[in-house]
Motif scaffolding. Structure first.
Motif, PDB file in Angstrom:
ATOM      1  N   GLU A 214      85.502 -55.509 -12.509  1.00 57.76           N
ATOM      2  CA  GLU A 214      84.378 -55.534 -11.599  1.00 57.76           C
ATOM      3  C   GLU A 214      83.033 -55.915 -12.117  1.00 57.76           C
ATOM      4  O   GLU A 214      82.615 -55.583 -13.023  1.00 57.76           O
ATOM      5  N   VAL A 215      82.595 -56.889 -11.031  1.00 60.54           N
ATOM      6  CA  VAL A 215      81.280 -57.144 -11.332  1.00 60.54           C
ATOM      7  C   VAL A 215      79.957 -56.609 -10.266  1.00 60.54           C
ATOM      8  O   VAL A 215      80.366 -56.924  -9.165  1.00 60.54           O
ATOM      9  N   ARG A 216      79.129 -56.190 -10.584  1.00 56.87           N
ATOM     10  CA  ARG A 216      78.066 -55.467  -9.788  1.00 56.87           C
ATOM     11  C   ARG A 216      76.647 -56.521  -9.606  1.00 56.87           C
ATOM     12  O   ARG A 216      76.090 -56.492 -10.686  1.00 56.87           O
TER      13      ARG A 216
ATOM     14  N   ASN B 283      79.315 -60.854 -17.792  1.00 60.75           N
ATOM     15  CA  ASN B 283      78.849 -61.752 -18.539  1.00 60.75           C
ATOM     16  C   ASN B 283      79.158 -63.331 -18.193  1.00 60.75           C
ATOM     17  O   ASN B 283      78.283 -64.110 -18.436  1.00 60.75           O
ATOM     18  N   THR B 284      80.386 -63.536 -17.898  1.00 57.13           N
ATOM     19  CA  THR B 284      80.663 -64.930 -17.218  1.00 57.13           C
ATOM     20  C   THR B 284      79.726 -65.298 -16.171  1.00 57.13           C
ATOM     21  O   THR B 284      79.387 -66.304 -16.098  1.00 57.13           O
ATOM     22  N   LEU B 285      79.947 -64.349 -15.208  1.00 57.67           N
ATOM     23  CA  LEU B 285      79.113 -64.570 -14.215  1.00 57.67           C
ATOM     24  C   LEU B 285      77.545 -64.898 -14.387  1.00 57.67           C
ATOM     25  O   LEU B 285      77.049 -65.984 -13.720  1.00 57.67           O
ATOM     26  N   PHE B 286      77.067 -64.121 -15.267  1.00 57.38           N
ATOM     27  CA  PHE B 286      75.496 -64.131 -15.653  1.00 57.38           C
ATOM     28  C   PHE B 286      75.364 -65.573 -16.249  1.00 57.38           C
ATOM     29  O   PHE B 286      74.434 -66.247 -15.786  1.00 57.38           O
ATOM     30  N   GLU B 287      76.294 -65.857 -17.247  1.00 57.15           N
ATOM     31  CA  GLU B 287      75.994 -67.239 -17.638  1.00 57.15           C
ATOM     32  C   GLU B 287      76.247 -68.502 -16.933  1.00 57.15           C
ATOM     33  O   GLU B 287      75.630 -69.435 -17.096  1.00 57.15           O
TER      34      GLU B 287
ATOM     35  N   GLN C 147      81.854 -75.514 -18.340  1.00 59.25           N
ATOM     36  CA  GLN C 147      83.096 -75.437 -17.285  1.00 59.25           C
ATOM     37  C   GLN C 147      84.264 -74.969 -18.249  1.00 59.25           C
ATOM     38  O   GLN C 147      85.102 -74.228 -17.592  1.00 59.25           O
ATOM     39  N   ALA C 148      84.585 -75.834 -19.225  1.00 60.59           N
ATOM     40  CA  ALA C 148      85.607 -75.763 -19.917  1.00 60.59           C
ATOM     41  C   ALA C 148      85.965 -74.278 -20.395  1.00 60.59           C
ATOM     42  O   ALA C 148      86.790 -73.610 -20.407  1.00 60.59           O
ATOM     43  N   VAL C 149      84.648 -73.876 -20.981  1.00 62.13           N
ATOM     44  CA  VAL C 149      84.722 -72.394 -21.564  1.00 62.13           C
ATOM     45  C   VAL C 149      84.946 -71.565 -20.485  1.00 62.13           C
ATOM     46  O   VAL C 149      85.740 -70.524 -20.645  1.00 62.13           O
ATOM     47  N   PHE C 150      84.148 -71.388 -19.452  1.00 62.49           N
ATOM     48  CA  PHE C 150      84.395 -70.529 -18.293  1.00 62.49           C
ATOM     49  C   PHE C 150      86.113 -70.487 -17.894  1.00 62.49           C
ATOM     50  O   PHE C 150      86.561 -69.471 -17.735  1.00 62.49           O
ATOM     51  N   THR C 151      86.599 -71.685 -17.706  1.00 61.19           N
ATOM     52  CA  THR C 151      87.889 -71.877 -16.938  1.00 61.19           C
ATOM     53  C   THR C 151      88.832 -71.214 -18.034  1.00 61.19           C
ATOM     54  O   THR C 151      89.746 -70.508 -17.796  1.00 61.19           O
ATOM     55  N   VAL C 152      88.742 -71.588 -19.444  1.00 58.74           N
ATOM     56  CA  VAL C 152      89.746 -71.155 -20.442  1.00 58.74           C
ATOM     57  C   VAL C 152      89.496 -69.477 -20.564  1.00 58.74           C
ATOM     58  O   VAL C 152      90.559 -68.726 -20.654  1.00 58.74           O
ATOM     59  N   ASN C 153      88.431 -69.149 -20.664  1.00 58.98           N
ATOM     60  CA  ASN C 153      88.041 -67.495 -20.906  1.00 58.98           C
ATOM     61  C   ASN C 153      88.228 -66.532 -19.539  1.00 58.98           C
ATOM     62  O   ASN C 153      88.593 -65.348 -19.870  1.00 58.98           O
ATOM     63  N   SER C 154      88.309 -67.422 -18.308  1.00 61.98           N
ATOM     64  CA  SER C 154      88.164 -66.434 -17.330  1.00 61.98           C
ATOM     65  C   SER C 154      89.412 -66.290 -16.458  1.00 61.98           C
ATOM     66  O   SER C 154      89.407 -65.658 -15.809  1.00 61.98           O
ATOM     67  N   SER C 155      90.355 -67.103 -16.842  1.00 65.54           N
ATOM     68  CA  SER C 155      91.559 -67.215 -15.936  1.00 65.54           C
ATOM     69  C   SER C 155      92.596 -65.761 -15.963  1.00 65.54           C
ATOM     70  O   SER C 155      92.986 -65.580 -14.755  1.00 65.54           O
ATOM     71  N   GLN C 156      91.976 -64.765 -17.098  1.00 61.53           N
ATOM     72  CA  GLN C 156      92.774 -63.814 -16.846  1.00 61.53           C
ATOM     73  C   GLN C 156      91.778 -62.659 -16.994  1.00 61.53           C
ATOM     74  O   GLN C 156      92.319 -61.517 -16.947  1.00 61.53           O
TER      75      GLN C 156
ATOM     76  N   LEU D 112      77.473 -56.079 -21.209  1.00 67.19           N
ATOM     77  CA  LEU D 112      78.107 -56.454 -19.990  1.00 67.19           C
ATOM     78  C   LEU D 112      79.853 -56.528 -20.226  1.00 67.19           C
ATOM     79  O   LEU D 112      80.287 -56.754 -21.450  1.00 67.19           O
ATOM     80  N   SER D 113      80.475 -56.347 -19.287  1.00 66.40           N
ATOM     81  CA  SER D 113      81.868 -56.695 -19.303  1.00 66.40           C
ATOM     82  C   SER D 113      82.107 -58.106 -19.373  1.00 66.40           C
ATOM     83  O   SER D 113      81.007 -58.850 -19.478  1.00 66.40           O
ATOM     84  N   GLN D 114      83.114 -58.473 -20.052  1.00 64.52           N
ATOM     85  CA  GLN D 114      83.309 -60.118 -19.999  1.00 64.52           C
ATOM     86  C   GLN D 114      83.115 -60.819 -18.736  1.00 64.52           C
ATOM     87  O   GLN D 114      82.574 -61.933 -18.577  1.00 64.52           O
ATOM     88  N   ALA D 115      83.729 -60.205 -17.706  1.00 68.36           N
ATOM     89  CA  ALA D 115      83.579 -60.725 -16.448  1.00 68.36           C
ATOM     90  C   ALA D 115      82.133 -61.044 -15.843  1.00 68.36           C
ATOM     91  O   ALA D 115      81.740 -62.021 -15.294  1.00 68.36           O
TER      92      ALA D 115
END
Length: 281
Positions: free
Chosen positions: A94-96, A272-276, A81-90, A267-270
């Motif tokens: 698109e994610v398919r 990869n975040t959803l997949f993880e 949760q900490a990693v996702f929150t810090v890395n995903s805020s910006q 994968l894009s960063q976004a």
């Protein structure tokens, strides 16, 4: 003395607990069985005590292991949760993602809700279709990832859950055991269709296909109309439906697995975040 537990070791430990064996955990996390054993020795050395006991040819969690399991899951969840929150805020882009109809109704909403809150700038495109079609879309690059009932060695992924398969019919439906079992089935290709037909044929239960349809919505319509019974997971149950079983002369059905796989393309960063997030549960 304070001990810092490595999240990588805890992930492997949780995988063993959930998969039931070192070998199954190794397949899940894409490591060799010897590497998994080495990780568990490191974890036990760090804690100064054994976490497993031998039961026959397998190793099960002992009391210390059971106590650690709850905290291991919490530590992993907080870390992610900490990693996702810090890395995903910006993050943007698109994610398919694809999902079968029943999975889109039951499993996926929680993940998409959490992802949308922490990634408001990411555009999510959801494709709802049958598992075989979704795997073709993944192969052709039209999806970044998909949930599916089809096992594949061609893509990186994970077993998300195993669900029972049950016979479902309208609450008012009464099965006449003197007549062939009336079936409501999806047309080919359908894993639930094969499950239902194979189970009935192996048990020698007479049956007739009363209604054939292309999607889950049509199956709901036919069931509500009292046209017959179908094989699906419990997620499909509604107040107007009920479960049938051996009391009505119907054979048991095998469990079904739900997987997630992602494209072999980067994968894009976004994405990869959803997949993880989905893999982490």
């Amino acid at each position: 003395m304070l001990i810092n537990l490595e999240t990588e070791l805890l992930r492997t430990f949780v995988a063993i607990a959930e998969e039931g064996s070192f070998s199954a955990a190794a397949r899940r996390i894409f490591r060799t069985q010897s590497a998994v054993s080495q990780q568990m020795r490191r974890l036990e050395d760090a804690l100064g005590q054994q976490l497993f006991e031998k039961v026959g040819r397998q190793r099960k969690l002992n009391e210390a292991g059971q106590n650690l399991l709850t905290y291991a899951r919490q530590i992993i969840a907080l870390n992610d949760q900490a990693v996702f929150t810090v890395n995903s805020s910006q993050q943007s882009g698109e994610v398919r993602i694809g999902a079968p109809h029943d999975v889109a109704d039951s499993i996926l909403p929680r993940f998409l809700s959490n992802f949308a809150r922490s990634n408001p700038r990411v555009h999510v495109m959801l494709t709802v279709d049958r598992s075989p079609n979704l795997m073709v879309h993944l192969e052709n690059g039209r999806l970044d990832m998909t949930l599916t009932t089809r096992h594949s060695e061609r893509f990186r992924g994970k077993l998300l859950r195993t669900s029972p398969t049950i016979w479902i019919a309208a609450a008012s439906f009464e099965l006449d055991r003197r007549q062939p079992v009336p079936l409501v089935l999806a047309d080919e290709p359908s894993i639930f269709r094969r499950m239902a037909l194979n189970a009935l044929e192996q048990r020698g239960v007479p049956h007739i296909e009363r209604y054939t349809c292309p999607n889950l919505s049509s199956i709901h319509v036919a069931l509500n109309a009292g046209l017959g019974t179908t094989a699906r997971t419990p997620e499909m149950l509604r107040p107007e439906l009920k479960v049938l079983g051996e009391r009505e002369g119907l054979p048991p059905l095998p469990d079904i697995n739900f997987y997630i796989y992602h494209s072999n393309a980067p994968l894009s960063q976004a994405a990869n975040t959803l997949f993880e997030q989905i893999c982490a549960g």
